[in-house]
Design a protein around this motif. Sequence first.
Motif, mmCIF file in Angstrom:
data_model
loop_
_atom_site.group_PDB
_atom_site.id
_atom_site.type_symbol
_atom_site.label_atom_id
_atom_site.label_comp_id
_atom_site.label_asym_id
_atom_site.label_seq_id
_atom_site.Cartn_x
_atom_site.Cartn_y
_atom_site.Cartn_z
ATOM 1 N N GLY A 27 0.843 -1.187 0.000
ATOM 2 C CA GLY A 27 0.000 0.000 0.000
ATOM 3 C C GLY A 27 0.877 1.235 0.000
ATOM 4 O O GLY A 27 2.094 1.161 -0.166
ATOM 5 N N ALA A 48 -2.162 9.740 -5.491
ATOM 6 C CA ALA A 48 -2.919 8.595 -4.999
ATOM 7 C C ALA A 48 -3.558 7.832 -6.147
ATOM 8 O O ALA A 48 -3.566 6.587 -6.170
ATOM 9 C CB ALA A 48 -3.978 9.058 -4.002
ATOM 10 N N ALA A 49 -4.087 8.563 -7.134
ATOM 11 C CA ALA A 49 -4.717 7.906 -8.278
ATOM 12 C C ALA A 49 -3.703 7.095 -9.065
ATOM 13 O O ALA A 49 -3.984 5.962 -9.495
ATOM 14 C CB ALA A 49 -5.372 8.955 -9.179
ATOM 15 N N ARG A 78 -2.888 3.888 -7.201
ATOM 16 C CA ARG A 78 -3.959 2.885 -7.323
ATOM 17 C C ARG A 78 -3.899 2.206 -8.687
ATOM 18 O O ARG A 78 -4.167 1.004 -8.807
ATOM 19 C CB ARG A 78 -5.323 3.531 -7.072
ATOM 20 C CG ARG A 78 -5.506 4.030 -5.638
ATOM 21 C CD ARG A 78 -6.911 4.527 -5.365
ATOM 22 N NE ARG A 78 -7.014 5.029 -3.993
ATOM 23 C CZ ARG A 78 -7.050 6.307 -3.657
ATOM 24 N NH1 ARG A 78 -7.008 7.246 -4.611
ATOM 25 N NH2 ARG A 78 -7.135 6.682 -2.393
ATOM 26 N N GLU A 79 -3.548 2.963 -9.721
ATOM 27 C CA GLU A 79 -3.396 2.376 -11.054
ATOM 28 C C GLU A 79 -2.269 1.346 -11.081
ATOM 29 O O GLU A 79 -2.315 0.381 -11.851
ATOM 30 C CB GLU A 79 -3.124 3.473 -12.081
ATOM 31 C CG GLU A 79 -4.329 4.357 -12.372
ATOM 32 C CD GLU A 79 -3.989 5.488 -13.321
ATOM 33 O OE1 GLU A 79 -2.828 5.529 -13.791
ATOM 34 O OE2 GLU A 79 -4.867 6.331 -13.586
ATOM 35 N N GLY A 107 -1.752 -0.656 -8.762
ATOM 36 C CA GLY A 107 -2.235 -1.826 -8.045
ATOM 37 C C GLY A 107 -1.997 -1.785 -6.550
ATOM 38 O O GLY A 107 -2.261 -2.775 -5.855
ATOM 39 N N LEU A 108 -1.506 -0.647 -6.029
ATOM 40 C CA LEU A 108 -1.267 -0.567 -4.593
ATOM 41 C C LEU A 108 -2.587 -0.421 -3.846
ATOM 42 O O LEU A 108 -3.487 0.287 -4.291
ATOM 43 C CB LEU A 108 -0.345 0.619 -4.268
ATOM 44 C CG LEU A 108 1.163 0.329 -4.327
ATOM 45 C CD1 LEU A 108 1.580 -0.114 -5.717
ATOM 46 C CD2 LEU A 108 1.965 1.548 -3.882
ATOM 47 N N ASP A 109 -2.665 -1.097 -2.700
ATOM 48 C CA ASP A 109 -3.890 -1.059 -1.897
ATOM 49 C C ASP A 109 -3.549 -1.511 -0.470
ATOM 50 O O ASP A 109 -2.920 -2.557 -0.299
ATOM 51 C CB ASP A 109 -4.934 -1.993 -2.506
ATOM 52 C CG ASP A 109 -6.251 -1.995 -1.734
ATOM 53 O OD1 ASP A 109 -6.757 -0.890 -1.443
ATOM 54 O OD2 ASP A 109 -6.730 -3.092 -1.409
ATOM 55 N N PRO A 110 -3.901 -0.694 0.536
ATOM 56 C CA PRO A 110 -4.638 0.572 0.456
ATOM 57 C C PRO A 110 -3.723 1.741 0.092
ATOM 58 O O PRO A 110 -2.510 1.677 0.295
ATOM 59 C CB PRO A 110 -5.169 0.736 1.887
ATOM 60 C CG PRO A 110 -4.103 0.097 2.732
ATOM 61 C CD PRO A 110 -3.608 -1.076 1.939
ATOM 62 N N VAL A 111 -4.334 2.792 -0.438
ATOM 63 C CA VAL A 111 -3.619 4.043 -0.673
ATOM 64 C C VAL A 111 -4.280 5.102 0.199
ATOM 65 O O VAL A 111 -5.455 5.426 0.014
ATOM 66 C CB VAL A 111 -3.664 4.451 -2.157
ATOM 67 C CG1 VAL A 111 -3.017 5.818 -2.341
ATOM 68 C CG2 VAL A 111 -2.963 3.414 -3.018
#
Length: 371
Positions: free
Chosen positions: A73, A93-94, A97-98, A100-104
């Motif tokens: 993340g 942050a966007a 997320r693209e 593939g990181l989670d959570p951001v």
Amino acid sequence: MAPDSRPVRRRLDPTVGKARAMVGALLGLKTTGKNRVVENPPLILVGCSGGPDSLALAAVCAFFARRGEVRVGAVVVDHQMQDGSAEVARNTAAQLRELGLDPVLVRTVELDYDGVGPEAAARAARFGALEAAALEVGASNVLLGHTLDDQAESVLLGLARGSGTRSLAGMRERRGIYLRPFLGLRREETLEICDALELQPWHDPANQDPAYLRVRVRHGVIPFLQDELGPGIAESLARSAGILGRDADFLDELAAAEYGKLAERGGAAGAAGAENTGEKGDLGQIWLPEAALRGLAPALRMRVLALAAVELGGVQPSLERLAAAEKLLAREGSAGPVQLAGKVAVYRQSRNQAGPHEGPGYGKLVLRRNT
């Protein structure tokens, strides 16, 4: 003959491969061979500003997340120091997320300028936000994108300030929950990674502002040294930091052992009559025997005094303040108090002081947290 329908594999960029090897070595993960999917993989976070260094690190870490051996993340900290900082944080942050990181997580912080400059205030707020985020989501580590160039700059800044061994040792590869896998990577290589992976890094205008000392070192001092002394000056400074880091770690271990033997803790009552409760929640004072302190090597003595100040809630004292506190051991002149950073004072009980020369404070330096 039918054309080959197999997908064409892109050749791995060598700098990306080098960065993956650095991250994998620090995390204990392989970059080649069959991946080993873990049922409950540990979570790590990347502290990401959106700049080339941290964005490249996030992208490299995403590779390991895709292999299923670790979850990755990120935390984006908005310091609110520039107009449009909230938009920069959202865009970063966007992009994360693209990848593939989670959570951001995006964290907006307020800076506390209590006796410090903007850089120090931002650093304190950033690390506070990173630690809180790691605790919130149960992350085992937070990875930071500092490079070899950052390390070289830290060494030069330490020299300019007349700092001690720990400061000249620069940043550690491992410190608590923090990992810095890119300390052997040049800043220009993180730009190459961003280009190779088609990332869109944000370029902080503050990194070009000569009002900041680090910027003047980056764009003025290091290029001058390179012109005068030849190439490789950044690598040499970083290598010196590595050598000094091992020395500082050894001295810190010795000092911690001595501090554990010498420190007596008590509440916030007067030193001469305070009960040595040993309860950390009631901690207001720490006593250190003067005779034992005098018997320590100077390098250890200064570290023991610093450990006491930090335990009381202060910040790492400067060498000048520690030297002033150390002079109290000579029992010549003033008995103090000497004010250390972070609202911590140190003094000794004077032989001329009225009252019985006994109790937990007599014959000892007393460090007290000012409330």
